[in-house]
Motif scaffolding. Structure first.
Motif, mmCIF file in Angstrom:
data_model
loop_
_atom_site.group_PDB
_atom_site.id
_atom_site.type_symbol
_atom_site.label_atom_id
_atom_site.label_comp_id
_atom_site.label_asym_id
_atom_site.label_seq_id
_atom_site.Cartn_x
_atom_site.Cartn_y
_atom_site.Cartn_z
ATOM 1 N N ASP A 190 85.462 23.417 7.079
ATOM 2 C CA ASP A 190 85.101 22.186 6.397
ATOM 3 C C ASP A 190 84.343 21.252 7.338
ATOM 4 O OD1 ASP A 190 85.058 20.193 4.375
ATOM 5 O OD2 ASP A 190 86.878 19.292 5.191
ATOM 6 N N LEU A 191 84.853 21.075 8.550
ATOM 7 C CA LEU A 191 84.254 20.133 9.492
ATOM 8 C C LEU A 191 82.899 20.622 10.006
ATOM 9 C CD1 LEU A 191 87.474 19.206 11.481
ATOM 10 C CD2 LEU A 191 86.294 17.788 9.785
ATOM 11 N N LEU A 192 82.791 21.902 10.321
ATOM 12 C CA LEU A 192 81.515 22.415 10.797
ATOM 13 C C LEU A 192 80.473 22.363 9.681
ATOM 14 C CD1 LEU A 192 82.640 25.457 12.994
ATOM 15 C CD2 LEU A 192 82.321 23.061 13.640
ATOM 16 N N GLY A 193 80.912 22.567 8.443
ATOM 17 C CA GLY A 193 80.002 22.435 7.315
ATOM 18 C C GLY A 193 79.481 21.028 7.136
ATOM 19 N N LYS A 194 80.187 20.060 7.670
ATOM 20 C CA LYS A 194 79.767 18.651 7.581
ATOM 21 C C LYS A 194 79.012 18.204 8.830
ATOM 22 C CE LYS A 194 83.167 17.060 4.219
ATOM 23 N NZ LYS A 194 83.427 18.395 3.657
ATOM 24 N N GLY A 195 78.666 19.155 9.701
ATOM 25 C CA GLY A 195 77.795 18.831 10.823
ATOM 26 C C GLY A 195 78.441 18.730 12.178
ATOM 27 N N LEU A 196 79.774 18.918 12.269
ATOM 28 C CA LEU A 196 80.400 18.886 13.591
ATOM 29 C C LEU A 196 80.004 20.128 14.391
ATOM 30 C CD1 LEU A 196 82.107 16.778 11.945
ATOM 31 C CD2 LEU A 196 83.996 17.330 13.490
ATOM 32 N N ILE A 197 80.093 20.019 15.699
ATOM 33 C CA ILE A 197 79.678 21.084 16.622
ATOM 34 C C ILE A 197 80.911 21.677 17.275
ATOM 35 C CG2 ILE A 197 78.411 21.568 18.757
ATOM 36 C CD1 ILE A 197 76.613 19.133 18.041
ATOM 37 N N PRO A 198 81.102 23.003 17.251
ATOM 38 C CA PRO A 198 82.290 23.594 17.882
ATOM 39 C C PRO A 198 82.193 23.597 19.404
ATOM 40 C CG PRO A 198 80.881 25.324 17.014
ATOM 41 C CD PRO A 198 80.261 24.010 16.583
ATOM 42 N N ALA A 199 83.289 23.234 20.070
ATOM 43 C CA ALA A 199 83.312 23.185 21.537
ATOM 44 C C ALA A 199 83.576 24.542 22.167
ATOM 45 C CB ALA A 199 84.375 22.193 22.005
ATOM 46 N N GLY A 200 83.916 25.545 21.371
ATOM 47 C CA GLY A 200 84.202 26.860 21.942
ATOM 48 C C GLY A 200 85.448 26.829 22.797
ATOM 49 N N VAL A 201 85.343 27.345 24.020
ATOM 50 C CA VAL A 201 86.521 27.438 24.889
ATOM 51 C C VAL A 201 86.757 26.180 25.708
ATOM 52 C CG1 VAL A 201 86.276 29.937 25.107
ATOM 53 C CG2 VAL A 201 85.271 28.450 26.852
ATOM 54 N N LEU A 202 85.836 25.229 25.672
ATOM 55 C CA LEU A 202 85.995 24.048 26.516
ATOM 56 C C LEU A 202 87.097 23.143 25.993
ATOM 57 C CD1 LEU A 202 82.434 22.848 27.556
ATOM 58 C CD2 LEU A 202 83.922 24.525 28.633
ATOM 59 N N ALA A 203 87.970 22.719 26.891
ATOM 60 C CA ALA A 203 88.962 21.708 26.540
ATOM 61 C C ALA A 203 88.231 20.401 26.250
ATOM 62 C CB ALA A 203 89.955 21.517 27.674
ATOM 63 N N ALA A 204 88.885 19.519 25.509
ATOM 64 C CA ALA A 204 88.223 18.296 25.061
ATOM 65 C C ALA A 204 87.633 17.461 26.207
ATOM 66 C CB ALA A 204 89.193 17.467 24.224
ATOM 67 N N ALA A 260 77.253 29.323 24.903
ATOM 68 C CA ALA A 260 76.980 30.071 26.126
ATOM 69 C C ALA A 260 78.165 30.018 27.081
ATOM 70 C CB ALA A 260 75.733 29.510 26.806
ATOM 71 N N LEU A 261 78.789 28.854 27.224
ATOM 72 C CA LEU A 261 79.919 28.720 28.138
ATOM 73 C C LEU A 261 81.163 29.422 27.615
ATOM 74 C CD1 LEU A 261 79.494 25.005 29.264
ATOM 75 C CD2 LEU A 261 79.038 27.069 30.595
ATOM 76 N N SER A 262 81.174 29.747 26.338
ATOM 77 C CA SER A 262 82.317 30.477 25.767
ATOM 78 C C SER A 262 82.168 31.981 25.961
ATOM 79 C CB SER A 262 82.459 30.152 24.272
ATOM 80 O OG SER A 262 82.706 28.768 24.100
ATOM 81 N N GLY A 263 81.062 32.411 26.555
ATOM 82 C CA GLY A 263 80.874 33.829 26.813
ATOM 83 C C GLY A 263 80.261 34.550 25.652
#
Length: 315
Positions: free
Chosen positions: A272-286, A312-315
């Motif tokens: 839902d959130l990514l569909g509304k334009g948020l960007i996933p952080a992958g493996v990075l902690a906040a 890229a940083l998530s491999g």
């Protein structure tokens, strides 16, 4: 940090030369040049400080230095290491370390950590690995390292990935190599870093503070969501509005694992959130996701480039 006359509690008091002198046999490992860049608690550092430090490191490497050790307070090592990792493109080893116990306490770990960091900085095995953190005989990649305990010498871990290496008998072992690195080049005239807020999801929070962020001058937001990247349904519209105004990155408050992109489908889920334009952080902690977003915005990166960097940083 150590005790000083007239002060209650330990404060920043030891310069680089004193730290080097406190480690027996250090000069037998490498030719050490000690420099005191700043003497402040780790909690007082800013990303602008780290930008100035990165530029100084680049200057030193340009003058022929073959490796660099940065000592600092442990409060913000995971963020400082992340910032330096993104800002520096060098192949030369850059190692961040600190001490969990001040020199007046039994079992002070500072000298051993400095020794381990110098070993790593002098090792060809650390070349091309980006910025590393050496603590408690372990070597961690900047993107994975977390401070996971308030006081133990073993506080630093690489949650979900494990350390990339270790030191033993004055040998450096780094059997794990990182697949990709990300470099954020800032123009030489850049001094001020973009303001990015970090907001943590909490049970029952209605998200009323989210709408105030643009008015306070923030240029981006990192949301530390529940689990794999979830928030309460009542906050979704506020986040969607924010994402139309500025980059909003979705991380997890758990401190280990990656944010999902396509498993859950309820309102406030990652889909839902990514569909509304948020960007996933992958493996990075906040906290580390916030560092990347702030530096990328300062460099004028697009949302597409920012998304690609997290991936890229998530491999």
């Amino acid at each position: 940090m150590t005790a000083k006359d007239g002060h209650a509690g330990v404060i920043p008091a030891l310069d680089a030369q004193v730290l080097v002198a406190a480690v027996p046999g250090l000069n037998a490992l490498a030719r050490i040049e000690a420099e005191s860049f700043a003497r402040v608690p780790g909690a007082h550092l800013t990303l602008s400080d780290l930008l100035r430090l990165a530029r100084r490191i680049e200057q030193l490497i340009g003058e022929g230095v073959e490796g660099v050790v940065v000592t600092q307070g442990t409060d913000t090592i995971e963020e400082s290491a992340m910032a330096l990792d993104l800002l520096l493109a060098t192949e030369q080893p850059v190692i961040v370390t600190g001490a969990m116990r001040d020199p007046a306490r039994p079992g002070a770990d500072g000298p051993a950590n400095v020794r381990g960091a110098v070993l790593a900085a002098a090792s060809d095995r650390a070349r091309g690995m980006g910025v590393l953190v050496a603590m408690n005989d372990e070597i961690h990649a900047a993107r994975f390292v977390r401070k996971a305990h308030t006081s133990r010498p073993s506080a630093f871990v690489s949650a979900g990935a494990g350390p990339v290496g270790w030191t033993a008998e004055d040998r450096v072992r780094i059997p794990l190599r990182l697949s990709r690195r990300v470099h954020i080049g800032l123009p030489p005239q850049t001094e001020k870093i973009a303001a990015v807020a970090l907001v943590t999801a909490a049970l029952g929070d209605d998200g009323r503070a989210l709408g105030t962020l643009p008015g306070h001058g923030y240029q981006g937001v990192v949301v530390a969501g529940f689990g794999v990247g979830h928030v309460a349904g009542r906050t979704v519209e506020s986040l969607a509005r924010l994402a139309r105004e500025m980059p909003v990155v979705l991380a997890s408050r758990t401190g280990a694992g990656e944010t999902f992109t396509g498993t859950y489908g309820f309102p406030g889920s990652e889909r839902d959130l990514l569909g509304k334009g948020l960007i996933p952080a992958g493996v990075l902690a906040a906290p580390q996701a916030r560092v990347l977003l702030a530096l990328a915005l300062s460099a004028g990166w697009s949302a597409t480039s920012i998304t690609a960097a997290y991936d890229a940083l998530s491999g």
